[in-house]
Motif scaffolding. Structure first.
Motif, PDB file in Angstrom:
ATOM      1  N   GLU A   1       0.828  -1.211   0.000  1.00 33.70           N
ATOM      2  CA  GLU A   1       0.000   0.000   0.000  1.00 33.70           C
ATOM      3  C   GLU A   1       0.863   1.262   0.000  1.00 33.70           C
ATOM      4  O   GLU A   1       0.595   2.214  -0.732  1.00 33.70           O
ATOM      5  CB  GLU A   1      -0.928  -0.015   1.211  1.00 33.70           C
ATOM      6  CG  GLU A   1      -2.014   1.012   1.200  1.00 33.70           C
ATOM      7  CD  GLU A   1      -3.017   0.845   0.069  1.00 33.70           C
ATOM      8  OE1 GLU A   1      -3.599   1.874  -0.339  1.00 33.70           O
ATOM      9  OE2 GLU A   1      -3.234  -0.280  -0.419  1.00 33.70           O
ATOM     10  N   ASP A   2       1.894   1.270   0.806  1.00 38.76           N
ATOM     11  CA  ASP A   2       2.713   2.472   0.973  1.00 38.76           C
ATOM     12  C   ASP A   2       3.464   2.875  -0.294  1.00 38.76           C
ATOM     13  O   ASP A   2       3.678   4.065  -0.536  1.00 38.76           O
ATOM     14  CB  ASP A   2       3.708   2.292   2.114  1.00 38.76           C
ATOM     15  CG  ASP A   2       3.054   2.404   3.478  1.00 38.76           C
ATOM     16  OD1 ASP A   2       1.869   2.813   3.546  1.00 38.76           O
ATOM     17  OD2 ASP A   2       3.728   2.074   4.476  1.00 38.76           O
ATOM     18  N   GLN A   3       3.863   1.915  -1.091  1.00 37.98           N
ATOM     19  CA  GLN A   3       4.646   2.300  -2.268  1.00 37.98           C
ATOM     20  C   GLN A   3       3.831   3.104  -3.281  1.00 37.98           C
ATOM     21  O   GLN A   3       4.389   3.916  -4.011  1.00 37.98           O
ATOM     22  CB  GLN A   3       5.322   1.096  -2.902  1.00 37.98           C
ATOM     23  CG  GLN A   3       4.406   0.080  -3.488  1.00 37.98           C
ATOM     24  CD  GLN A   3       5.185  -1.123  -3.976  1.00 37.98           C
ATOM     25  OE1 GLN A   3       6.395  -1.053  -4.158  1.00 37.98           O
ATOM     26  NE2 GLN A   3       4.504  -2.212  -4.186  1.00 37.98           N
ATOM     27  N   PHE A   4       2.531   2.928  -3.299  1.00 37.80           N
ATOM     28  CA  PHE A   4       1.702   3.749  -4.189  1.00 37.80           C
ATOM     29  C   PHE A   4       1.706   5.208  -3.737  1.00 37.80           C
ATOM     30  O   PHE A   4       1.555   6.111  -4.546  1.00 37.80           O
ATOM     31  CB  PHE A   4       0.262   3.222  -4.228  1.00 37.80           C
ATOM     32  CG  PHE A   4       0.103   1.980  -5.063  1.00 37.80           C
ATOM     33  CD1 PHE A   4      -0.119   2.073  -6.432  1.00 37.80           C
ATOM     34  CD2 PHE A   4       0.183   0.731  -4.485  1.00 37.80           C
ATOM     35  CE1 PHE A   4      -0.262   0.933  -7.206  1.00 37.80           C
ATOM     36  CE2 PHE A   4       0.044  -0.417  -5.251  1.00 37.80           C
ATOM     37  CZ  PHE A   4      -0.180  -0.315  -6.613  1.00 37.80           C
ATOM     38  N   LYS A   5       1.907   5.422  -2.450  1.00 40.42           N
ATOM     39  CA  LYS A   5       1.903   6.776  -1.888  1.00 40.42           C
ATOM     40  C   LYS A   5       3.199   7.537  -2.189  1.00 40.42           C
ATOM     41  O   LYS A   5       3.254   8.747  -1.996  1.00 40.42           O
ATOM     42  CB  LYS A   5       1.684   6.718  -0.376  1.00 40.42           C
ATOM     43  CG  LYS A   5       0.345   6.137   0.017  1.00 40.42           C
ATOM     44  CD  LYS A   5       0.238   5.967   1.523  1.00 40.42           C
ATOM     45  CE  LYS A   5      -1.054   5.274   1.893  1.00 40.42           C
ATOM     46  NZ  LYS A   5      -1.104   4.934   3.308  1.00 40.42           N
ATOM     47  N   ASP A   6       4.216   6.814  -2.649  1.00 39.90           N
ATOM     48  CA  ASP A   6       5.499   7.457  -2.930  1.00 39.90           C
ATOM     49  C   ASP A   6       5.433   8.421  -4.120  1.00 39.90           C
ATOM     50  O   ASP A   6       6.278   9.297  -4.248  1.00 39.90           O
ATOM     51  CB  ASP A   6       6.586   6.408  -3.181  1.00 39.90           C
ATOM     52  CG  ASP A   6       7.017   5.699  -1.910  1.00 39.90           C
ATOM     53  OD1 ASP A   6       6.726   6.214  -0.811  1.00 39.90           O
ATOM     54  OD2 ASP A   6       7.638   4.617  -2.017  1.00 39.90           O
ATOM     55  N   LYS A   7       4.447   8.247  -4.961  1.00 47.09           N
ATOM     56  CA  LYS A   7       4.290   9.145  -6.111  1.00 47.09           C
ATOM     57  C   LYS A   7       2.992   9.928  -5.927  1.00 47.09           C
ATOM     58  O   LYS A   7       1.909   9.351  -5.816  1.00 47.09           O
ATOM     59  CB  LYS A   7       4.255   8.364  -7.422  1.00 47.09           C
ATOM     60  CG  LYS A   7       4.177   9.272  -8.632  1.00 47.09           C
ATOM     61  CD  LYS A   7       4.226   8.493  -9.919  1.00 47.09           C
ATOM     62  CE  LYS A   7       4.145   9.456 -11.092  1.00 47.09           C
ATOM     63  NZ  LYS A   7       3.979   8.724 -12.340  1.00 47.09           N
TER      64      LYS A   7
ATOM     65  N   GLU B   1      -0.794   9.103  -7.182  1.00 46.36           N
ATOM     66  CA  GLU B   1      -0.991   7.680  -7.480  1.00 46.36           C
ATOM     67  C   GLU B   1      -1.898   7.078  -6.415  1.00 46.36           C
ATOM     68  O   GLU B   1      -1.735   7.336  -5.225  1.00 46.36           O
ATOM     69  CB  GLU B   1       0.353   6.964  -7.499  1.00 46.36           C
ATOM     70  CG  GLU B   1       0.337   5.645  -8.222  1.00 46.36           C
ATOM     71  CD  GLU B   1       0.079   5.769  -9.713  1.00 46.36           C
ATOM     72  OE1 GLU B   1      -0.884   5.114 -10.178  1.00 46.36           O
ATOM     73  OE2 GLU B   1       0.806   6.493 -10.410  1.00 46.36           O
ATOM     74  N   VAL B   2      -2.852   6.294  -6.846  1.00 46.94           N
ATOM     75  CA  VAL B   2      -3.813   5.684  -5.932  1.00 46.94           C
ATOM     76  C   VAL B   2      -3.722   4.165  -6.058  1.00 46.94           C
ATOM     77  O   VAL B   2      -3.757   3.628  -7.169  1.00 46.94           O
ATOM     78  CB  VAL B   2      -5.258   6.155  -6.248  1.00 46.94           C
ATOM     79  CG1 VAL B   2      -6.257   5.469  -5.337  1.00 46.94           C
ATOM     80  CG2 VAL B   2      -5.359   7.667  -6.135  1.00 46.94           C
ATOM     81  N   SER B   3      -3.623   3.512  -4.936  1.00 51.23           N
ATOM     82  CA  SER B   3      -3.545   2.049  -4.923  1.00 51.23           C
ATOM     83  C   SER B   3      -4.908   1.447  -5.273  1.00 51.23           C
ATOM     84  O   SER B   3      -5.919   1.794  -4.668  1.00 51.23           O
ATOM     85  CB  SER B   3      -3.122   1.549  -3.548  1.00 51.23           C
ATOM     86  OG  SER B   3      -3.278   0.144  -3.467  1.00 51.23           O
ATOM     87  N   PRO B   4      -4.925   0.510  -6.218  1.00 51.25           N
ATOM     88  CA  PRO B   4      -6.168  -0.204  -6.513  1.00 51.25           C
ATOM     89  C   PRO B   4      -6.405  -1.364  -5.541  1.00 51.25           C
ATOM     90  O   PRO B   4      -7.375  -2.100  -5.676  1.00 51.25           O
ATOM     91  CB  PRO B   4      -5.943  -0.720  -7.937  1.00 51.25           C
ATOM     92  CG  PRO B   4      -4.461  -0.915  -8.027  1.00 51.25           C
ATOM     93  CD  PRO B   4      -3.862   0.158  -7.166  1.00 51.25           C
ATOM     94  N   LEU B   5      -5.520  -1.501  -4.557  1.00 47.59           N
ATOM     95  CA  LEU B   5      -5.574  -2.637  -3.629  1.00 47.59           C
ATOM     96  C   LEU B   5      -5.859  -2.243  -2.189  1.00 47.59           C
ATOM     97  O   LEU B   5      -5.746  -3.073  -1.290  1.00 47.59           O
ATOM     98  CB  LEU B   5      -4.237  -3.396  -3.673  1.00 47.59           C
ATOM     99  CG  LEU B   5      -3.818  -3.958  -5.022  1.00 47.59           C
ATOM    100  CD1 LEU B   5      -2.374  -4.449  -4.962  1.00 47.59           C
ATOM    101  CD2 LEU B   5      -4.752  -5.069  -5.448  1.00 47.59           C
ATOM    102  N   THR B   6      -6.238  -1.000  -1.963  1.00 50.02           N
ATOM    103  CA  THR B   6      -6.383  -0.506  -0.591  1.00 50.02           C
ATOM    104  C   THR B   6      -7.319  -1.378   0.246  1.00 50.02           C
ATOM    105  O   THR B   6      -6.958  -1.813   1.353  1.00 50.02           O
ATOM    106  CB  THR B   6      -6.878   0.955  -0.595  1.00 50.02           C
ATOM    107  OG1 THR B   6      -5.909   1.748  -1.284  1.00 50.02           O
ATOM    108  CG2 THR B   6      -7.060   1.485   0.811  1.00 50.02           C
ATOM    109  N   LYS B   7      -8.491  -1.643  -0.255  1.00 53.93           N
ATOM    110  CA  LYS B   7      -9.466  -2.430   0.508  1.00 53.93           C
ATOM    111  C   LYS B   7      -8.933  -3.843   0.768  1.00 53.93           C
ATOM    112  O   LYS B   7      -8.996  -4.349   1.892  1.00 53.93           O
ATOM    113  CB  LYS B   7     -10.797  -2.501  -0.251  1.00 53.93           C
ATOM    114  CG  LYS B   7     -11.872  -3.279   0.462  1.00 53.93           C
ATOM    115  CD  LYS B   7     -13.160  -3.295  -0.335  1.00 53.93           C
ATOM    116  CE  LYS B   7     -14.195  -4.157   0.345  1.00 53.93           C
ATOM    117  NZ  LYS B   7     -15.407  -4.311  -0.444  1.00 53.93           N
ATOM    118  N   GLU B   8      -8.386  -4.466  -0.242  1.00 54.04           N
ATOM    119  CA  GLU B   8      -7.875  -5.830  -0.113  1.00 54.04           C
ATOM    120  C   GLU B   8      -6.664  -5.888   0.828  1.00 54.04           C
ATOM    121  O   GLU B   8      -6.511  -6.842   1.587  1.00 54.04           O
ATOM    122  CB  GLU B   8      -7.495  -6.391  -1.484  1.00 54.04           C
ATOM    123  CG  GLU B   8      -8.674  -6.605  -2.408  1.00 54.04           C
ATOM    124  CD  GLU B   8      -9.063  -5.364  -3.217  1.00 54.04           C
ATOM    125  OE1 GLU B   8      -8.513  -4.255  -2.965  1.00 54.04           O
ATOM    126  OE2 GLU B   8      -9.933  -5.492  -4.087  1.00 54.04           O
TER     127      GLU B   8
END
Length: 182
Positions: free
Chosen positions: A144-150, A153-160
């Motif tokens: 999850e955190d690596q999507f926040k590095d840019k 960018e939004v993680s499509p896996l947050t809920k999962e």
């Protein structure tokens, strides 16, 4: 008369044993959620009850630990399949695809780590079991955190990722409780 009394006592004993089994999940989840702010009682109960066979329910905390780890492994395997589908989606940026590839590798590794945790638990090596469960738990956070590095960018896996995190917390809490009881 004596036979009737014996029969009544037998059925009371049988009822008590079955009612203890039916309280295993709610009581274990209550203990776990009271001791860990990352876990809610409702999530714990619903996750376990949705994934435990009514024909073969756990009869004790040791069974429940094994089942909770297996549920987490199954969820991780489902995450791998989900990520593979997302990697084939052409709408994601190159950065997002790189993050998804990293997540894929993390989840693949966590399946093996969860297996190691299960083996350690069965061997009564609770320290190793908790270390392995903690490593598997980190998978969802790192993913999850690596999507926040840019920025943007939004993680499509947050809920999962949140579900996987909480499933690991359940297993860790149950191992901790079992260790206290033994």
């Amino acid at each position: 008369m004596r036979f009737t009394l014996s029969l009544v006592i037998f059925f009371l004993f049988l009822f008590q044993c079955s009612s203890n089994d039916s309280n295993l999940i709610p009581q274990s989840c209550n203990d776990a959620s009271n001791n860990d702010p990352n876990l809610t009682y409702d999530f714990c109960v619903s996750a376990l009850e949705a994934n435990i066979s009514k024909n073969n329910p756990p009869t004790n905390l040791e069974d429940l630990v094994g089942i909770s780890i297996q549920i987490t492994q199954t969820n991780g395997t489902n995450m791998i399949a989900n990520i593979l589908k997302l990697l084939n989606n052409q709408t994601f940026s190159q950065y997002a695809k790189a993050c998804l590839q990293d997540c894929l590798n993390l989840y693949k590794g966590s399946i093996s780590t969860l297996n190691d945790a299960y083996v350690a638990f069965k061997a009564k090596d609770f320290g190793t079991a908790n270390i392995k469960l903690g490593a598997a738990l980190d998978t969802s956070t790192i993913c999850e955190d690596q999507f926040k590095d840019k920025k943007g960018e939004v993680s499509p896996l947050t809920k999962e990722n949140k579900v996987y995190f909480q499933l690991n917390v359940i297993s860790m809490a149950f191992v901790h409780k079992f260790n206290q009881l033994t």
